[in-house]
Design an enzyme around this catalytic site. Structure first.
Site, PDB file in Angstrom:
ATOM      1  N   SER A 310       0.933  -1.212  -0.064  1.00 52.06           N
ATOM      2  CA  SER A 310       0.092   0.092   0.072  1.00 52.06           C
ATOM      3  C   SER A 310       0.717   1.239   0.041  1.00 52.06           C
ATOM      4  CB  SER A 310      -1.001  -0.107   1.187  1.00 52.06           C
ATOM      5  OG  SER A 310      -1.752   0.948   1.093  1.00 52.06           O
ATOM      6  N   ASP A 321      10.833   5.039  -9.522  1.00 53.88           N
ATOM      7  CA  ASP A 321      10.339   5.700 -10.770  1.00 53.88           C
ATOM      8  C   ASP A 321      11.129   6.950 -11.105  1.00 53.88           C
ATOM      9  OD1 ASP A 321       9.193   3.334 -11.324  1.00 53.88           O
ATOM     10  OD2 ASP A 321       7.172   4.485 -11.358  1.00 53.88           O
ATOM     11  N   LYS A 335      -0.544  -4.093  -3.565  1.00 50.74           N
ATOM     12  CA  LYS A 335      -2.025  -3.310  -3.288  1.00 50.74           C
ATOM     13  C   LYS A 335      -2.013  -2.054  -3.941  1.00 50.74           C
ATOM     14  CE  LYS A 335      -4.932  -1.900   0.616  1.00 50.74           C
ATOM     15  NZ  LYS A 335      -5.008  -0.511   0.231  1.00 50.74           N
TER      16      LYS A 335
END
Length: 425
Positions: A310, A321, A335
């Site tokens: 999460s 990223d 999740k």
């Protein structure tokens, strides 16, 4: 919390609209019955749930089914609501009784009264298992270990029991005992009696580690509650004042929590770039980005594992990223859903999935997780042993941490090398 009060006002008004449409006598009966809570919960899901098709369920018919019976008790109504929610096939959209909801709010606020254990269901046996005893807790002091199976709680078998139901049994008044039947490594079950206590739950643990000729700031974040960002800010500032050369951020076994805290913490590490994109049921997207308030640009490595979920995945995904950090460890949980927390009129609560999220590169990690840049696996027994001794985390006895240090050392080595332009001169 202001956000909770706002949510209460919104959900109460939704329920009022529905009830007010009824005849006066019917309206009074509904307001005084367990059906008021059911209708309030139904309205919230009808308006906010991420899937407008409700998993191909006729949600209008569900309302009729919920409001037709005459319930003899709140518990009977609660059971009917839980059964209705199961049709959505979404484990994160869930109803909580007043007791469960109070405990959930305490957790997100950083407050805990209990014995101090993070629980999960063993994936193979569906048996209740200790993921980790919390530091400075009755469970850790009594010798509870990661991987211990909980077979009974005060004589009640746990087979088939949800984590939430087990936690409800374990919680109670500070100073009162709870007896558990545990099993460890296929040995004979044994009884352990713990005394509940009020536990101050620090979610950020930090230390300076000397690694070769460098100082490393080690920070472990155990969950995202209301105090996570402020604790993280203090840790980064303190470690920088001690002249560290880089950081290891440990998100292993972090189940997630509040989205706003994940964003705030990401902004402490990322000076520019996107953090996360959320998409609601209507396809409306919200892009959240860094805001130029990063506290440090020192080299960073992030540790994750299969229990990093999460909000942990939002943070790790953004750092990966945006090329801010190297991610080390094993595949994360997967999740990629956002829930809203909704207080209901009788003190119960409803968590509702309202959006999906994507990492800055556009990756949907739901059921997939984040793949580390460098995979460093550890056996189940090694992990159980490590997490049973929190003092070993972030040391040479922690193989994943050791690999994180190797990554930092490679970056320091590159920083010490002259650039190509310098060589040509």
């Amino acid at each position: 919390m202001p956000s909770s009060r706002k949510a209460l006002l919104l959900t109460s008004s939704l329920a009022f609209v529905s009830i007010a449409a009824l005849a006066p006598i019917a309206r009074a009966a509904l307001q005084d019955s367990p059906k008021a809570t059911l209708d309030q919960a139904w309205q919230i899901i009808n308006r906010e749930y991420v899937d407008p098709d409700f998993n191909q369920v006729d949600w209008e018919q569900v309302r009729q089914t919920l409001l037709s019976p005459n319930y003899s008790s709140q518990e009977e109504a609660y059971a009917a609501l839980r059964e209705a929610l199961q049709q959505l096939n979404d484990p994160y959209t869930r109803f909580m009784s007043p007791t469960e909801f109070q405990a959930f709010q305490n957790q997100t606020r950083g407050e805990l009264v209990g014995v101090g254990m993070r629980l999960a269901l063993d994936g193979d046996t569906e048996t209740l298992m200790v993921v980790q005893p919390i530091e400075n807790s009755p469970a850790l002091e009594a010798g509870v270990q990661a991987g211990d199976l909980i077979l009974q709680i005060d004589g009640t078998p746990t087979q088939g029991m949800t984590v939430e139901a087990a936690a409800d049994l374990i919680r109670g008044e500070a100073g009162t005992p709870v007896q558990m039947l545990l099993q460890r490594n296929d040995t004979a079950p044994f009884v352990m009696t713990l005394t509940r206590a009020k536990i101050d739950v620090p979610v950020v643990h930090s230390a300076v580690r000397r690694e070769g000729g460098h100082s490393v700031g080690y920070i472990r974040l155990s969950q995202f509650n209301a105090h996570s960002a402020e604790q993280m800010q203090r840790a980064i500032t303190s470690l920088q004042s001690q002249q560290v050369d880089g950081f290891v951020l440990d998100l292993r076994n972090n189940p997630g929590g509040r989205l706003d805290q994940a964003v705030a913490i990401a902004r402490m590490w990322i000076s520019e770039g996107d953090i996360v994109r959320t998409v609601d049921r209507n396809g409306s997207a919200r892009q959240i980005a860094a805001d130029g308030t990063a506290l440090t640009e020192l080299p960073l490595t992030v540790l994750v594992n299969g229990n990093s979920a999460s909000a942990s995945e939002i943070l790790a995904g953004a750092l990966q990223d945006d090329h801010r950090a190297t991610v080390v460890g094993t595949q994360t949980f997967g999740k990629a859903l956002v829930q809203s927390v909704n207080p209901l009129g009788d003190g119960s609560g409803l968590n509702v999935t309202i959006a999906r999220y994507f990492t800055p590169s556009g990756l949907d990690i739901n059921h997939l997780g984040i793949a580390p840049d460098i995979v460093v696996d550890a056996s189940e027994d090694e992990q159980k042993e490590l997490w049973s001794h929190p003092e070993r985390l972030g040391t040479g006895e922690d193989v994943q941490y050791s690999q994180a240090i190797e990554q930092l050392q490679s970056q320091w080595g590159n920083q010490n090398q002259p650039s190509t332009a310098q060589v040509s001169r």
